[in-house]
Structures are given as C-alpha cells and as structure tokens.
Design an enzyme around this catalytic site. Structure first.
Site, PDB file in Angstrom:
ATOM      1  N   ASP A   1      17.999 -57.136  28.420  1.00  7.95           N
ATOM      2  CA  ASP A   1      19.293 -57.703  28.324  1.00  7.95           C
ATOM      3  C   ASP A   1      20.154 -56.507  29.217  1.00  7.95           C
ATOM      4  O   ASP A   1      20.829 -56.047  28.457  1.00  7.95           O
ATOM      5  CB  ASP A   1      19.660 -58.143  27.274  1.00  7.95           C
ATOM      6  CG  ASP A   1      21.040 -58.821  27.001  1.00  7.95           C
ATOM      7  OD1 ASP A   1      21.333 -59.150  28.187  1.00  7.95           O
ATOM      8  OD2 ASP A   1      21.747 -58.939  26.061  1.00  7.95           O
TER       9      ASP A   1
ATOM     10  N   ARG B   1      21.599 -59.456  37.567  1.00  7.50           N
ATOM     11  CA  ARG B   1      22.025 -60.233  38.347  1.00  7.50           C
ATOM     12  C   ARG B   1      21.956 -59.924  39.893  1.00  7.50           C
ATOM     13  O   ARG B   1      22.110 -60.526  40.845  1.00  7.50           O
ATOM     14  CB  ARG B   1      23.488 -60.955  37.883  1.00  7.50           C
ATOM     15  CG  ARG B   1      24.465 -59.878  38.074  1.00  7.50           C
ATOM     16  CD  ARG B   1      25.990 -60.535  37.648  1.00  7.50           C
ATOM     17  NE  ARG B   1      25.855 -61.874  38.328  1.00  7.50           N
ATOM     18  CZ  ARG B   1      26.831 -62.819  38.030  1.00  7.50           C
ATOM     19  NH1 ARG B   1      27.405 -62.413  36.770  1.00  7.50           N
ATOM     20  NH2 ARG B   1      26.962 -63.870  38.601  1.00  7.50           N
TER      21      ARG B   1
ATOM     22  N   ARG C   1      40.966 -61.426  42.040  1.00  4.64           N
ATOM     23  CA  ARG C   1      41.661 -60.540  40.978  1.00  4.64           C
ATOM     24  C   ARG C   1      42.115 -59.193  41.559  1.00  4.64           C
ATOM     25  O   ARG C   1      41.899 -59.092  42.876  1.00  4.64           O
ATOM     26  CB  ARG C   1      40.760 -59.913  39.802  1.00  4.64           C
ATOM     27  CG  ARG C   1      39.965 -60.960  39.016  1.00  4.64           C
ATOM     28  CD  ARG C   1      40.963 -61.670  38.146  1.00  4.64           C
ATOM     29  NE  ARG C   1      40.444 -62.746  37.254  1.00  4.64           N
ATOM     30  CZ  ARG C   1      40.486 -64.018  37.432  1.00  4.64           C
ATOM     31  NH1 ARG C   1      40.997 -64.494  38.475  1.00  4.64           N
ATOM     32  NH2 ARG C   1      39.846 -64.799  36.578  1.00  4.64           N
TER      33      ARG C   1
ATOM     34  N   CYS D   1      31.736 -55.974  33.411  1.00  3.48           N
ATOM     35  CA  CYS D   1      32.076 -55.337  34.595  1.00  3.48           C
ATOM     36  C   CYS D   1      31.103 -55.215  35.881  1.00  3.48           C
ATOM     37  O   CYS D   1      31.379 -54.318  36.635  1.00  3.48           O
ATOM     38  CB  CYS D   1      33.064 -53.793  34.430  1.00  3.48           C
ATOM     39  SG  CYS D   1      34.200 -53.846  33.285  1.00  3.48           S
TER      40      CYS D   1
ATOM     41  N   ASP E   1      30.720 -57.289  37.897  1.00  3.42           N
ATOM     42  CA  ASP E   1      31.353 -57.630  39.198  1.00  3.42           C
ATOM     43  C   ASP E   1      32.375 -56.839  39.860  1.00  3.42           C
ATOM     44  O   ASP E   1      32.380 -56.795  40.996  1.00  3.42           O
ATOM     45  CB  ASP E   1      31.825 -59.158  38.752  1.00  3.42           C
ATOM     46  CG  ASP E   1      32.949 -58.806  37.385  1.00  3.42           C
ATOM     47  OD1 ASP E   1      32.881 -57.791  36.831  1.00  3.42           O
ATOM     48  OD2 ASP E   1      33.596 -59.885  37.105  1.00  3.42           O
TER      49      ASP E   1
ATOM     50  N   ARG F   1      38.526 -54.304  31.028  1.00  2.79           N
ATOM     51  CA  ARG F   1      38.399 -54.197  32.492  1.00  2.79           C
ATOM     52  C   ARG F   1      39.058 -53.176  33.131  1.00  2.79           C
ATOM     53  O   ARG F   1      39.049 -52.479  34.267  1.00  2.79           O
ATOM     54  CB  ARG F   1      38.838 -55.757  33.197  1.00  2.79           C
ATOM     55  CG  ARG F   1      38.130 -56.902  32.405  1.00  2.79           C
ATOM     56  CD  ARG F   1      36.674 -57.209  33.031  1.00  2.79           C
ATOM     57  NE  ARG F   1      36.810 -57.834  34.368  1.00  2.79           N
ATOM     58  CZ  ARG F   1      35.765 -58.435  35.080  1.00  2.79           C
ATOM     59  NH1 ARG F   1      34.598 -57.872  34.538  1.00  2.79           N
ATOM     60  NH2 ARG F   1      35.941 -58.830  35.901  1.00  2.79           N
TER      61      ARG F   1
END
Length: 352
Positions: free
Chosen positions: A161, A166, A212, A278, A280, A320
């Site tokens: 996990d 991704r 963002r 995080c 991304d 973040r």
C-alpha cells in the site's frame, strides 16, 4: 538591473572637441548646401516618380508569383514537419476500496473518444475479485460499442500500500499521454478532449484541472533560504496564480513515470510512503525541475463524487506545507514556477 531600468544611458555621447569640429564643418558646408537645395528641388520630383513606378513593378511581380505558385502547385515551404505524440491517451485510475466509484469511473472514461486504454492502480491488501473484474470488463464493452476505437482494460496489482504506486512505469502502453485520475473525479469527455489537445501542444508539461500554489512564508535567516506554505484553491482563486496542477486530474507524459520511480531521489518516495501524502507535489517538483517551466491549468468544471479522502482530513494544509519544505531540502532548490496562464473553452465563456 540598473542597466535595464535606466541606470546606464545607451545613447552615444559626443566629446566637446568633436562638437567643435562638427560646428566648424557645418559653417564651411553651408554655402554648398544652399547651392544643392535648388538642384535637389528640381530632381526630387523625377526621383519620386521613378521610385513610385519601381515599387508598383515590385508589388505586381510579387503578387503574380504568389498567385502563380498556388495555381501551378509550387510550394516554398521547407519547414521540418512537427513531431506529434502518439495518438490517444491512457487513463490511469488510482483507486482504494471504493469499488462503486471505480465502476462509475471506468464506465465514464471508456466512453471518451480519445481513450486508448484504461489502467487501474490497485494497491489494496486483497486482490480484486473475479466478479469485479468481470463487471469492469462488461462496463468497458458497453461503453465502447458506439466507438470506432477499441479500449483495453488492465488492473495493475501492487502488493504494498504505497501512494507511489500510481506513478510506477506501465508496460505495454501505446500512447505517450497519460490521464492520471482519482476514482472519485469525473471530468466530462469533451473537457478531457480539450485538455488532451492542449497537452499535445506542450507534451513535456503537466496539464490539469486542479491548480495549487506555493507561497513564500518566511525567510530562514540562519540558513539563508525561504520557508514556503501550501496554497489551496481559494488562494489560487484570490491571487490568480498557480504553480502546480494536481495529479488527481492531469495529463502527464508517460516518461515521467519512469523518472519518478527510477531517477528521482529515493528519499522523496520514502517520505511520500511514510506520510501517505504529497505524491502529487513530488510529481510537480519532478516535472518542473526537468522542464524549468510551469504547468498548464485547464479551467473547466469537474465533478468530485467521493465523500472521503486525504484532503478531507484535519490538518491537511499543514501537512502539505511540510511536504513542500521537505521536498525543497531534498531537491536542493524550489523548482516550482508560478504562472497566470490558463486554458478555457471559449464556447463556455460569456465574453471572448
């Protein structure tokens, strides 16, 4: 900077001795100038007529040649043909224990015209059931009946996990473009196609729907560097500036998946795995560091159909912010670049 802002005069300066010489010469030549004035006035009209006739001939010749080339099929275009990315795109759906949302997402994106394949990132402790696989395959078949393009479906199973999954490289891709999407985000097919068209004009950039921003929070005087804070949607809306588009809904070149997994510092991936957050931002750092350019925000309406997620947890913005500053220390710099540019479909605007 002073030079650019007027600190340095770029005009030529004459010395005082040169000024005196120029003045004396002007007196000596004054009588000669008077004599030339009359002759010049007589000849000027003739010269003007000749110049006008010459310009007319040049214009007529140019017009004739341009028309003749189109009529005769001549071509003077010697430009190198543009190299376009491979056609279509692969939708990579990241899912986690939300089979109902996964089914809805697979069904929706399978119907989009430019989709070549659907890849599902599966990181759950138990593998997908046979009934789920069969259901997903049936949804793809149903959604693609009216399309002239076959859409393949594959579930990529990961034993651990890890949010980094991704961005694991995908074997067997036939497209350069990857639409990275969360299972709870639905983007209308027309909007997806518009974003894909924008991506083809800048395939090395991230092109996405969720912008963002990073803001300078303070300067760390002992270390001589800056401390940053993470700006959510409202700060982007208020300031009109962004430096990231989140991978929950973004087009990314498939080469960055390999770079993320095999070239980016392992300490970045380890931090993402431990914090469960995080990934991304890490991808945004990677792409910005590689291109030296900002991402591209496609302004459009998207639909988030899930009710829970990491972003809904308390203290999300603070976490973040910690990611931003930690990644700066690992990368050794702040690679993100702010921009005001956005893409919008003019058909959906009140004013052009």
């Amino acid at each position: 900077m002073d030079t650019l802002l007027g600190g340095h005069d770029l005009c030529l300066h004459y010395s005082s001795s040169l000024k005196e010489k120029v003045t004396m010469k002007s007196h000596r030549d004054r009588s000669y100038a008077r004599w030339r004035t009359y002759a010049h006035s007589c000849m000027s009209d003739i010269y003007r007529v000749r110049v006008l006739i010459l310009l007319c001939l040049v214009f007529g010749s140019t017009l004739f040649i341009s028309r003749a080339s189109s009529i005769m099929g001549w071509s003077h275009d010697r430009q190198t043909p543009r190299v376009f990315p491979r056609s279509g795109y692969t939708v990579v759906i990241n899912t986690w224990k939300r089979n109902d949302l996964l089914k809805r997402s697979v069904s929706h994106y399978s119907s989009c015209q430019g989709v070549d394949a659907i890849r599902v990132v599966w990181s759950e402790p138990t593998p997908p059931s046979d009934s789920l696989r069969s259901s997903l395959e049936g949804l793809v078949e149903l959604a693609t009946r009216k399309k002239h393009r076959h859409v393949s479906l594959q579930l990529d199973i990961h034993v651990d996990d890890d949010l980094n999954n991704r961005f694991k490289p995908l074997d067997g891709l036939s497209t350069d473009a990857i639409l990275s999407i969360d299972d709870d985000v639905l983007v209308p097919c027309g909007t997806v196609e518009s974003a894909f068209s924008a991506w083809t004009s800048a395939p090395n950039s991230m092109v996405g729907f969720v912008p963002r921003m990073h803001w300078i929070k303070a300067m760390n005087l002992p270390l001589g560097n800056y401390e940053y804070s993470y700006g959510g949607w409202w700060s982007v809306w208020w300031m009109g500036t962004y430096s990231m588009v989140l991978s929950k809904a973004a087009f990314i070149h498939e080469k960055y998946f390999d770079m993320y997994t095999n070239q980016m510092p392992a300490s970045v991936r380890q931090y993402v795995k431990e914090k469960r957050n995080c990934e991304d931002i890490a991808m945004s750092f990677l792409v910005a560091n590689e291109t030296g350019a900002p991402p591209l925000w496609v302004k459009a309406r998207i639909y988030e159909i899930g009710s829970t997620g990491i972003s809904s947890l308390q203290g999300h913005s603070e976490h973040r912010t910690d990611c931003l500053n930690h990644f700066v220390s690992l990368f050794g710099c702040m690679p993100l670049i702010a921009t005001h540019v956005k893409v919008a479909d003019a058909r959906h605007l009140w004013f052009w």
